[in-house]
Design an enzyme around this catalytic site. Structure first.
Site, PDB file in Angstrom:
ATOM      1  N   HIS A 155       0.835  -1.222   0.000  1.00 57.57           N
ATOM      2  CA  HIS A 155       0.000   0.000   0.000  1.00 57.57           C
ATOM      3  C   HIS A 155       0.862   1.262   0.000  1.00 57.57           C
ATOM      4  O   HIS A 155       0.418   2.293   0.479  1.00 57.57           O
ATOM      5  CB  HIS A 155      -0.955   0.033   1.195  1.00 57.57           C
ATOM      6  CG  HIS A 155      -1.683  -1.248   1.427  1.00 57.57           C
ATOM      7  ND1 HIS A 155      -2.898  -1.542   0.858  1.00 57.57           N
ATOM      8  CD2 HIS A 155      -1.338  -2.350   2.158  1.00 57.57           C
ATOM      9  CE1 HIS A 155      -3.288  -2.747   1.236  1.00 57.57           C
ATOM     10  NE2 HIS A 155      -2.357  -3.271   2.020  1.00 57.57           N
ATOM     11  N   SER A 276      14.996  21.549 -16.130  1.00 58.25           N
ATOM     12  CA  SER A 276      13.798  22.358 -16.314  1.00 58.25           C
ATOM     13  C   SER A 276      14.195  23.672 -16.970  1.00 58.25           C
ATOM     14  O   SER A 276      15.284  24.187 -16.745  1.00 58.25           O
ATOM     15  CB  SER A 276      13.154  22.616 -14.947  1.00 58.25           C
ATOM     16  OG  SER A 276      12.419  23.821 -14.965  1.00 58.25           O
ATOM     17  N   LYS A 282      16.457  21.613 -10.954  1.00 58.40           N
ATOM     18  CA  LYS A 282      15.770  20.360 -11.273  1.00 58.40           C
ATOM     19  C   LYS A 282      16.577  19.357 -12.089  1.00 58.40           C
ATOM     20  O   LYS A 282      17.321  19.717 -12.993  1.00 58.40           O
ATOM     21  CB  LYS A 282      14.500  20.677 -12.059  1.00 58.40           C
ATOM     22  CG  LYS A 282      13.448  21.401 -11.239  1.00 58.40           C
ATOM     23  CD  LYS A 282      12.556  20.444 -10.520  1.00 58.40           C
ATOM     24  CE  LYS A 282      11.366  20.129 -11.386  1.00 58.40           C
ATOM     25  NZ  LYS A 282      10.469  19.206 -10.697  1.00 58.40           N
ATOM     26  N   GLU A 289       9.644   8.500 -16.986  1.00 58.30           N
ATOM     27  CA  GLU A 289       8.260   8.961 -17.168  1.00 58.30           C
ATOM     28  C   GLU A 289       7.750   8.658 -18.571  1.00 58.30           C
ATOM     29  O   GLU A 289       6.606   8.243 -18.755  1.00 58.30           O
ATOM     30  CB  GLU A 289       8.167  10.468 -16.911  1.00 58.30           C
ATOM     31  CG  GLU A 289       8.353  10.827 -15.443  1.00 58.30           C
ATOM     32  CD  GLU A 289       8.488  12.336 -15.246  1.00 58.30           C
ATOM     33  OE1 GLU A 289       7.661  13.095 -15.762  1.00 58.30           O
ATOM     34  OE2 GLU A 289       9.444  12.752 -14.570  1.00 58.30           O
TER      35      GLU A 289
END
Ligand code: ARG
Length: 463
Positions: A155, A276, A282, A289
């Site tokens: 979980h 970024s 970043k 992704e």
């Protein structure tokens, strides 16, 4: 002039010409189409259906065309509809009447089924090879990090400590199933459909076994109607590919999570991260992704073809031309994803200290406290209850189970003794889970050996 113009009194509408043509995407099959045609022509010659001379002319002509396609010297025409008729047309332009005989005892229906099978068989082998590379990378990472302990989750809540290598090897198993599924799919792809004609077979005394042998198939199709209307092998493959993507997407999701400041378990190498345009600090795990995202289009192709094939009456229908783009896109996507995922995993940096620290938080050793009490003779349900109360106490005091004194332990049960402290260390929690398939270093070392043997076996099955 169209190859089938005899029956027609009008030109095809221009819109229809573009609409039904598949050459823009099935030109990919040129190699397989030529290979199939060469085998077919040779067999026609041997059987005396065409002359040996004609067969030779056809074979030479086809080889020439293949070479020129490779050199980029050939432009296909939409007018000739698909790769099959394009090649036949070019051949006939070059060698004349002999070229017109190539399509004897054949239909585009068995021809396209053959091309797709030849193509997919080769591509499955490429994928099998990539999966083995991925497995090798996983095993190498597991071996390098055999001592690293991390929190295991259920979980997405901390559950029990596990070896990081054990977690990695879970992915080994998934990709092993993918490997075996592909082998199985290859078996059903490895069937030679030529000779089925349009749907009913052919009147000519062809030798199907001969063609099968030359093209390296394991068997010939048993039913001509099925052979030209079957795309199960493409569907099965799309399912195999979907599973691979699903597994990759889970792995990527974990890499994305683990790369966050909140987890801080791993860092992807600069070569596989991107910055970024506004936030200078970043480094985003874009590759992971994108792989996660590309899973969508592969599922899409599976769903699309299932829907195309649904309710199709036997035998061939033009609907089936829709099998190609989804298959090609899927192959490109899965190969592309594997090719970039493997080096990303290879170069990923692990932070064992952070994993270890996190493994100690979240009462990951609570099950071990309960197990300890069971060993002291307390029934498991009672032990569970006592440990639950201990955990609640610790949460209120903002401490961990390891911070409790023996007196405090004893307030909850007299069964606790001095040995509880050693028993609930994270190392002990991992070490004591020593049944086959579990996370103890002994079992995981064994699993690494077994995985290496499996990889050897896999290697033998790529052709
Ligand atoms: N381009 C067609 C396909 O991909 C080839 C088979 C055409 N057969 C036919 N009877 N129209 O399915």
């Amino acid at each position: 002039m169209k190859m089938w113009s005899g029956r027609f009194t009008k030109e095809t509408d221009e819109l229809v010409e573009d609409f039904h043509s598949s050459i823009s995407f099935d030109s990919r099959l040129y190699k397989q189409d030529i290979r199939g045609s060469i085998a077919h022509a040779r067999m026609l010659g041997e059987q005396g259906i065409i002359s040996k001379k004609e067969a030779e002319l056809i074979i030479e002509g086809l080889k020439e065309i293949e070479k020129e396609i490779e050199e980029g010297k050939i432009t296909f025409s939409v007018d000739a509809e698909d790769i099959h008729m394009n090649i036949e047309k070019i051949l006939t332009e070059r060698i004349g009447d002999a070229g017109k005989k190539l399509h004897t005892a054949r239909s585009r229906n068995d021809q396209v089924a053959l091309d797709m099978r030849l193509y997919l068989k080769e591509e499955i082998n490429v994928l099998l090879d990539l999966i083995v590379h991925l497995q090798e990378t996983i095993v190498a990472k597991a071996e390098e990090n055999i001592d690293v302990i991390m929190p295991g989750y259920t979980h997405l809540q901390k559950a029990q400590p596990v070896l990081f290598s054990h977690h990695l090897l879970a992915y080994f198993e998934m990709f092993q199933r993918d490997y075996e599924r592909l082998l199985d799919c290859r078996k059903r792809t490895d069937v030679m459909p030529l000779g089925s004609g349009a749907l009913a077979g052919t009147t000519f005394p062809i030798d199907r076994e001969r063609v099968k042998e030359e093209l390296g198939f394991s068997e010939i199709s048993r039913n001509s109607i099925d052979a030209v209307s079957d795309r199960d092998f493409v569907l099965e493959f799309l399912f195999c590919a979907s599973m691979i993507m699903m597994h990759l997407s889970r792995f990527c999701e974990e890499i994305i999570l683990w790369s966050t400041d909140e987890f801080g378990f791993v860092e992807v190498d600069d070569a596989y991260g991107t910055g970024s345009s506004i936030m200078p600090q970043k480094k985003n795990p874009d590759v992971a992704e994108l792989i996660r995202g590309k899973t969508g289009r592969v599922y899409g192709s599976l769903m699309a073809l299932l829907t195309v094939m649904k309710s199709l009456p036997l035998a061939y229908n033009k609907d089936m031309q829709e099998d190609k783009e989804g298959l090609f896109d899927t192959l490109d996507t899965v190969k592309g994803c594997l090719k970039v995922f493997i080096p990303m995993l290879k170069t990923i940096k692990i932070f064992p200290q952070k994993m270890y620290e996190e493994a100690q938080r979240g009462f990951t050793n609570a099950t071990d406290v309960a197990d300890y009490l069971v060993e002291k003779g307390i029934p498991f349900r009672e032990a569970h209850e006592i440990t639950g109360r201990l955990v609640l106490h610790c949460i209120k005091q903002r401490i961990t189970l390891n911070d409790l004194s023996l007196e405090e332990f004893k307030k909850f049960s007299h069964a606790f003794g001095e040995d509880i402290f050693q028993r609930i260390s994270i190392e002990s929690c991992v070490m004591r889970r020593d049944v086959p398939g579990a996370t103890s270093p002994r079992q995981v070392s064994q699993a690494i050996l077994t995985s290496k043997k499996i990889i050897e076996w896999n290697r033998l099955h790529i052709v």
